[in-house]
Design a protein around this motif. Structure first.
Motif, PDB file in Angstrom:
ATOM      1  N   ALA A 520      12.991  -0.655   8.264  1.00 50.87           N
ATOM      2  CA  ALA A 520      14.316  -0.691   7.973  1.00 50.87           C
ATOM      3  C   ALA A 520      14.744   0.345   7.142  1.00 50.87           C
ATOM      4  CB  ALA A 520      14.912  -1.897   7.452  1.00 50.87           C
ATOM      5  N   ILE A 536      14.807  -4.033  -0.006  1.00 48.82           N
ATOM      6  CA  ILE A 536      14.303  -5.353   0.566  1.00 48.82           C
ATOM      7  C   ILE A 536      13.964  -6.407  -0.472  1.00 48.82           C
ATOM      8  CG2 ILE A 536      12.312  -6.058   1.733  1.00 48.82           C
ATOM      9  CD1 ILE A 536      14.010  -4.525   3.893  1.00 48.82           C
ATOM     10  N   ILE A 548      18.829  -8.915   8.440  1.00 49.02           N
ATOM     11  CA  ILE A 548      18.204  -7.242   8.329  1.00 49.02           C
ATOM     12  C   ILE A 548      17.265  -7.234   9.398  1.00 49.02           C
ATOM     13  CG2 ILE A 548      16.782  -5.508   7.392  1.00 49.02           C
ATOM     14  CD1 ILE A 548      18.486  -6.073   4.769  1.00 49.02           C
ATOM     15  N   PHE A 577       8.867  -9.753   9.862  1.00 48.90           N
ATOM     16  CA  PHE A 577       9.927 -10.803   9.700  1.00 48.90           C
ATOM     17  C   PHE A 577       9.401 -11.224   8.341  1.00 48.90           C
ATOM     18  CE2 PHE A 577      10.464 -10.503  14.185  1.00 48.90           C
ATOM     19  CZ  PHE A 577      11.922 -10.565  14.308  1.00 48.90           C
ATOM     20  N   ASP A 638       0.133  -8.802   8.129  1.00 51.69           N
ATOM     21  CA  ASP A 638       0.349  -7.516   7.371  1.00 51.69           C
ATOM     22  C   ASP A 638      -0.167  -7.451   6.051  1.00 51.69           C
ATOM     23  OD1 ASP A 638       1.496  -5.037   7.084  1.00 51.69           O
ATOM     24  OD2 ASP A 638       3.606  -5.810   7.000  1.00 51.69           O
ATOM     25  N   ARG A 662      -2.994  -0.821   2.687  1.00 52.35           N
ATOM     26  CA  ARG A 662      -3.354   0.867   2.390  1.00 52.35           C
ATOM     27  C   ARG A 662      -3.915   0.943   1.131  1.00 52.35           C
ATOM     28  NH1 ARG A 662       2.479   1.063   2.019  1.00 52.35           N
ATOM     29  NH2 ARG A 662       3.014   1.430  -0.221  1.00 52.35           N
ATOM     30  N   GLN A 666      -6.531   3.774  -0.701  1.00 47.19           N
ATOM     31  CA  GLN A 666      -5.950   4.474  -1.809  1.00 47.19           C
ATOM     32  C   GLN A 666      -6.528   4.238  -3.287  1.00 47.19           C
ATOM     33  OE1 GLN A 666      -1.795   3.817  -1.048  1.00 47.19           O
ATOM     34  NE2 GLN A 666      -1.978   5.441   0.679  1.00 47.19           N
ATOM     35  N   GLU A 695      -3.607   0.623   7.414  1.00 43.95           N
ATOM     36  CA  GLU A 695      -2.285   1.419   7.077  1.00 43.95           C
ATOM     37  C   GLU A 695      -2.694   2.392   5.859  1.00 43.95           C
ATOM     38  OE1 GLU A 695       1.131  -1.812   6.893  1.00 43.95           O
ATOM     39  OE2 GLU A 695      -0.677  -2.555   5.592  1.00 43.95           O
ATOM     40  N   GLY A 716       0.009   5.907   9.345  1.00 44.12           N
ATOM     41  CA  GLY A 716       0.169   6.537   8.092  1.00 44.12           C
ATOM     42  C   GLY A 716       0.488   7.886   8.136  1.00 44.12           C
ATOM     43  N   TYR A 717       0.800   8.532   6.835  1.00 51.97           N
ATOM     44  CA  TYR A 717       1.355   9.959   6.876  1.00 51.97           C
ATOM     45  C   TYR A 717       0.375  10.958   7.445  1.00 51.97           C
ATOM     46  CZ  TYR A 717       4.603   7.631   3.468  1.00 51.97           C
ATOM     47  OH  TYR A 717       5.472   6.882   3.024  1.00 51.97           O
ATOM     48  N   PRO A 722       7.339   7.349   9.025  1.00 51.19           N
ATOM     49  CA  PRO A 722       8.577   6.645   9.807  1.00 51.19           C
ATOM     50  C   PRO A 722       9.676   7.600  10.460  1.00 51.19           C
ATOM     51  CG  PRO A 722       7.873   5.171   7.949  1.00 51.19           C
ATOM     52  CD  PRO A 722       7.368   6.577   7.738  1.00 51.19           C
TER      53      PRO A 722
HETATM   54  P1  C2E Z   1       4.890  -2.491   5.223  1.00 52.03           P
HETATM   55  O1  C2E Z   1       5.588  -3.533   6.327  1.00 52.03           O
HETATM   56  O2  C2E Z   1       3.791  -2.586   4.727  1.00 52.03           O
HETATM   57  O3  C2E Z   1       5.275  -1.099   5.799  1.00 52.03           O
HETATM   58  C1  C2E Z   1       4.484  -0.103   5.696  1.00 52.03           C
HETATM   59  C2  C2E Z   1       5.292   0.731   4.486  1.00 52.03           C
HETATM   60  O4  C2E Z   1       4.234   1.590   4.448  1.00 52.03           O
HETATM   61  C3  C2E Z   1       6.122   1.497   4.862  1.00 52.03           C
HETATM   62  O5  C2E Z   1       7.163   1.630   3.677  1.00 52.03           O
HETATM   63  C4  C2E Z   1       5.693   2.986   5.281  1.00 52.03           C
HETATM   64  O6  C2E Z   1       6.692   3.919   5.188  1.00 52.03           O
HETATM   65  C5  C2E Z   1       4.759   3.082   4.406  1.00 52.03           C
HETATM   66  N1  C2E Z   1       3.434   4.060   4.757  1.00 52.03           N
HETATM   67  C6  C2E Z   1       3.046   4.374   5.983  1.00 52.03           C
HETATM   68  N2  C2E Z   1       2.346   5.109   6.061  1.00 52.03           N
HETATM   69  C7  C2E Z   1       1.894   5.422   4.670  1.00 52.03           C
HETATM   70  C8  C2E Z   1       1.053   6.311   4.153  1.00 52.03           C
HETATM   71  O7  C2E Z   1       0.273   7.099   4.698  1.00 52.03           O
HETATM   72  N3  C2E Z   1       1.005   6.511   2.752  1.00 52.03           N
HETATM   73  C9  C2E Z   1       1.969   5.735   2.050  1.00 52.03           C
HETATM   74  N4  C2E Z   1       1.989   5.761   0.600  1.00 52.03           N
HETATM   75  N5  C2E Z   1       2.886   4.778   2.461  1.00 52.03           N
HETATM   76  C10 C2E Z   1       2.860   4.629   3.884  1.00 52.03           C
HETATM   77  P2  C2E Z   1       8.678   1.319   3.837  1.00 52.03           P
HETATM   78  O8  C2E Z   1       9.099   1.857   5.034  1.00 52.03           O
HETATM   79  O9  C2E Z   1       9.221   1.902   2.744  1.00 52.03           O
HETATM   80  O10 C2E Z   1       8.530  -0.052   3.770  1.00 52.03           O
HETATM   81  C11 C2E Z   1       8.360  -0.849   2.641  1.00 52.03           C
HETATM   82  C12 C2E Z   1       8.002  -2.213   2.995  1.00 52.03           C
HETATM   83  O11 C2E Z   1       9.316  -2.988   3.075  1.00 52.03           O
HETATM   84  C13 C2E Z   1       7.372  -2.535   4.176  1.00 52.03           C
HETATM   85  O12 C2E Z   1       5.908  -2.524   4.000  1.00 52.03           O
HETATM   86  C14 C2E Z   1       7.715  -3.803   4.616  1.00 52.03           C
HETATM   87  O13 C2E Z   1       7.099  -4.761   3.666  1.00 52.03           O
HETATM   88  C15 C2E Z   1       9.253  -3.889   3.994  1.00 52.03           C
HETATM   89  N6  C2E Z   1      10.253  -3.576   5.322  1.00 52.03           N
HETATM   90  C16 C2E Z   1      10.536  -2.401   5.757  1.00 52.03           C
HETATM   91  N7  C2E Z   1      11.342  -2.761   6.970  1.00 52.03           N
HETATM   92  C17 C2E Z   1      11.464  -3.954   7.057  1.00 52.03           C
HETATM   93  C18 C2E Z   1      12.145  -4.886   7.624  1.00 52.03           C
HETATM   94  O14 C2E Z   1      12.798  -4.514   8.689  1.00 52.03           O
HETATM   95  N8  C2E Z   1      12.020  -6.137   7.597  1.00 52.03           N
HETATM   96  C19 C2E Z   1      11.319  -6.784   6.723  1.00 52.03           C
HETATM   97  N9  C2E Z   1      11.181  -8.134   6.496  1.00 52.03           N
HETATM   98  N10 C2E Z   1      10.688  -6.115   5.705  1.00 52.03           N
HETATM   99  C20 C2E Z   1      10.880  -4.501   5.919  1.00 52.03           C
END
Ligand code: C2E
Ligand code: CA
Ligand code: CA
Length: 738
Positions: A520, A536, A548, A577, A638, A662, A666, A695, A716-717, A722
């Motif tokens: 999101a 969140i 959401i 979810f 997750d 991740r 890291q 991740e 990952g990056y 995203p």
């Molecule tokens: P997550 O589910 O563990 O999602 C992965 C997060 O790690 C994402 O952050 C993503 O941008 C980040 N990420 C991906 N690759 C890398 C990488 O190589 N290095 C680093 N440092 N980070 C990386 P994001 O998008 O900021 O989301 C954070 C968290 O927010 C998510 O963790 C998830 O728990 C929650 N979230 C995001 N969208 C939703 C949603 O639609 N619904 C729910 N319930 N939770 C959400």
């Protein structure tokens, strides 16, 4: 503490019974009065008739004697020389002829001569004197000078040529007098007597059998049982009045009517009848009626009492269920609410505080030591607090391990003694987290203040050094801020400001796009992007996270639909979810409906649940997984490795994918150990045929590690952050970016 209160309905029953009884009693009394007044009328009529009969009978006797006197005078006048006639001789002859020895002639001097020749002086007798004055009369009961017996005497004057030349007397025994006066009365049920104004019984139908010598005075006889009636009778007779009375003689109830016999001076007739004789049926009916009434009233009352006691028992049982907590044996929250509201209302001037506390990790205590021990701990905690409360303070267990206390004194010393955050119960260490809220006024809603106290107690949870946290204005501000954010997010959702971004999952053998995760993003009207890390957590707290999640799913499904419609290659997309969905029993059904709505096969959607959600609810999550599998949807765990989960858990839940947190890649410390663990996890997952997604893959070294360990999918990056929908669409179209 408990007050026994007589239920109002019980008082009503008693009151109704009493009123019913009084009403019937009054009614019966009235019936009795009516019957009695009938008796009175009848008896008074009878006594008047009897009196008249007696009057005329006596008159007849007097007339008879008058006739005799005239016959005697006739004989005098018929004799040859009337003036010289010896009246004594003439009379003796007459008496002999008439055969009446009790007939008596007296000369003007009172020398009386009886028919049998006996002589006696009656000069002093009143009946003689009255007759000499020309008045026919009947004497009182007097004593005979001849034989000393009781007698009555009728006396008339002998008139010759207008001159009284003597008197004629006839005497009667009381029996004879009775026969003259007697009237057949009420088939022997009644009685009559004639008395004089001094109460002496002159003639009685009982022939003196009932009335003994002492009781030969009627007044005296009455006085024993009916003093008032006796007095009235005496007065009435002196006044020459008629009357009626209800008296008891020798224990028997009688009705009596009395009247003056005018013909005879100082004679009064009393006619009496036994009450049973007049109203035999009436009294039986009344007795029967009262009997039935009593039975009815008693059974009615018994039934009511039974009913009431049943109701009472029921009420007590309900109260017991509602007011007594079965675990602690103390107050339930319902009881607490009622008591506290009363207290707050009556103690307007006292300032109160609400303390909310719970036991840390109680679930684990329960799981480890068993429910029985868990319950024992709850009871001990309750008792410990209860014993320290003053009269106007209260405690209750709200639910599970949550307690609430109403406190008056919240000085630091009091809180110190009251709140000992670490307890040892049966050797088990128990930690409490407590929050305190000072009521601003006694009108504040109890539920709201409890919420505030509970909220602040959560803060204590994160602290190792426990103390009572007090709800402050800052906390209030924090809550307000959250509330504002919640409203802003609701607005954002409505304005389609929450959009799905997609992050590819890449198969590292050949760098092929294997899948994606929908994440999101909040893009405001002004075009500013807010990261989920910022909103969140608040959404989780306020519960709006579920909206959401559904929004992100909806956008993901729309994207997949477009791909299919445009014949673009599709990859499965995972959607996050929150734990809040687990409470929704319709979760899988709703998900299925959305898939059907867009005609998307289940295989294209994966549900991401965090490790902690699964760990906390393994059983119900497993059921959910099976439901989702039914329509092809896969489930991934997750953030694996970020919490307390163990590899053992993988046996219990049928997840399809493991997303390795991740943090593994890291962390810089202990990298050798980390690497070993990482490798073990991947190998174990592979053995269990669980796919792994790594991740946070950011570097080529990470890829090397993955290859070494046998992990094939990376997110990952290193490959991509995203990206928005349009960018991701291009990735799907096969633009080889890697
Ligand atoms: P997550 O589910 O563990 O999602 C992965 C997060 O790690 C994402 O952050 C993503 O941008 C980040 N990420 C991906 N690759 C890398 C990488 O190589 N290095 C680093 N440092 N980070 C990386 P994001 O998008 O900021 O989301 C954070 C968290 O927010 C998510 O963790 C998830 O728990 C929650 N979230 C995001 N969208 C939703 C949603 O639609 N619904 C729910 N319930 N939770 C959400
Ligand atoms: Ca995720
Ligand atoms: Ca993750």
């Amino acid at each position: 503490m408990k007050r026994t209160r007589v239920p109002r309905s019980f008082l009503y029953t008693i009151l109704v019974s009493i009123l019913l009884f009084i009403a019937i009693a009054v009614l019966m009394n009235r019936v009795q009065e009516l019957l009695q007044s009938d008796v009175q009328i009848n008896l008074t009529e009878i006594v008047t008739q009897n009196k008249d009969v007696i009057n005329s009978k006596i008159e007849l006797e007097v007339n008879n004697l008058d006739l005799v006197a005239r016959q005697v005078v006739d004989r005098i006048s018929m004799s040859e020389n009337p003036d010289q006639v010896n009246v004594r001789e003439l009379f003796l002859k007459y008496a002999e002829e008439a055969g009446d020895p009790f007939l008596c002639y007296s000369d003007p001097e009172g020398n009386a001569l009886y028919g049998d020749g006996q002589e006696v002086s009656i000069a002093g007798r009143r009946y003689f004197q009255l007759a000499m004055q020309g008045k026919e009369n009947i004497s009182e009961r007097t004593i005979s000078r001849l034989n000393g017996q009781d007698i009555f005497v009728i006396s008339v004057p002998l008139r010759y040529n207008g001159e009284i030349i003597g008197t004629l007397q006839k005497q009667y025994t009381p029996d004879e007098m009775y026969n003259i006066c007697s009237i057949s009365l009420f088939s022997q049920q009644g009685s009559m007597c004639i008395i004089n104004s001094e109460g002496y019984i002159l003639i009685s139908s009982e022939h003196g059998e009932t009335y003994s010598k002492e009781s030969s005075n009627y007044y005296r006889m009455l006085y024993l049982e009916n003093p008032t009636a006796a007095k009235r009778l005496e007065q009435d007779l002196l006044d020459g009045k008629e009357g009626f009375m209800e008296v008891t003689i020798a224990g028997e109830k009688q009705f009596s009517a009395y009247a003056n016999i005018e013909k005879i001076h100082d004679w009064y007739l009393i006619t009496s009848i036994n009450a049973n004789a007049v109203m035999p049926n009436a009294s039986i009916v009344i007795k029967l009626f009262f009997g039935i009434l009593s039975v009815v009233v008693v059974s009615l009352a018994t039934m009511m009492m039974y009913h009431l006691s049943l109701k009472n028992k029921q009420r007590m049982r309900i109260e017991q269920l509602a007011f007594v907590d079965e675990v602690t044996g103390g107050n339930t929250y319902t009881k607490f609410t009622i008591d506290v509201q009363k207290l707050l209302q009556t103690e307007q001037r006292t300032s109160y505080s609400i303390l909310a506390f719970d036991i840390d990790s109680f679930k684990y205590i329960n799981g480890f030591y068993g429910f029985e021990q868990g319950d024992k701990i709850l009871k001990t905690v309750y008792d410990q607090y209860q014993s320290q409360l003053t009269e106007k303070e209260r405690i209750a267990r709200i639910s599970a391990d949550h307690f609430v206390v109403l406190l008056k004194d919240v000085s630091t010393e009091r809180l110190k003694t009251l709140f000992c955050s670490e307890l040892s119960i049966d050797g088990i260490k128990v930690y409490l987290s407590a929050g305190l809220y000072h009521l601003k006024n006694n009108e504040e809603s109890l539920n709201l203040v409890l919420d505030k106290a509970t909220l602040i107690s959560r803060k204590a949870k994160d602290q190792s050094h426990k103390e009572v946290f007090i709800y402050s204005d800052e906390v209030d501000a924090d809550i307000n801020r959250k509330e504002q954010v919640k409203r802003a997010i609701e607005q954002a959702l409505a304005n389609n400001e929450i959009v799905a971004y997609f992050q590819p999952k890449v198969d590292i053998d050949g760098n092929k796009l294997a899948a994606a995760e929908a994440l999101a993003r909040w893009i405001t009207k002004e075009g500013v992007m807010i990261s989920p890390a910022e909103f969140i957590p608040i959404c989780e707290k306020t519960g709006i996270i579920t909206s959401i999640d559904w929004t992100i799913l909806e956008q993901t499904l729309q994207f997949l639909r477009t791909c299919i419609d445009n014949h673009l290659p599709c990859v499965p997309i995972s959607v996050n979810f929150s734990r809040h969905h687990l409470r929704n029993p319709d979760f899988s059904q709703t998900l299925r409906e959305r898939l059907e709505h867009y005609q998307i096969p289940g295989e294209l959607i994966e549900v991401e649940l965090t490790e902690t959600i699964i760990f906390d609810n393994a059983k119900s999550v497993n059921n959910l997984i099976h439901e989702l599998h039914d329509f092809g949807v896969k489930v991934s765990m997750d953030d694996f490795g970020s919490g307390y989960s163990s590899l053992h858990m993988l046996q219990d839940v049928d997840i399809d994918t493991l997303k390795i947190d991740r943090g593994f890649l890291q962390s810089t410390e202990n990298s050798e150990r980390q690497t070993t663990i990482f490798e073990t996890i991947v190998q174990m997952a592979n053995k269990l045929h669980i796919q792994t997604v790594v991740e946070g893959v950011e570097t080529a070294e990470h890829i090397t590690l993955m290859k070494q360990s046998g992990a094939s999918i990376a997110q990952g990056y290193f490959y991509s952050k995203p990206v928005d929908r349009a960018t991701f669409e291009k990735l799907c179209e096969g633009e080889d970016l890697w």
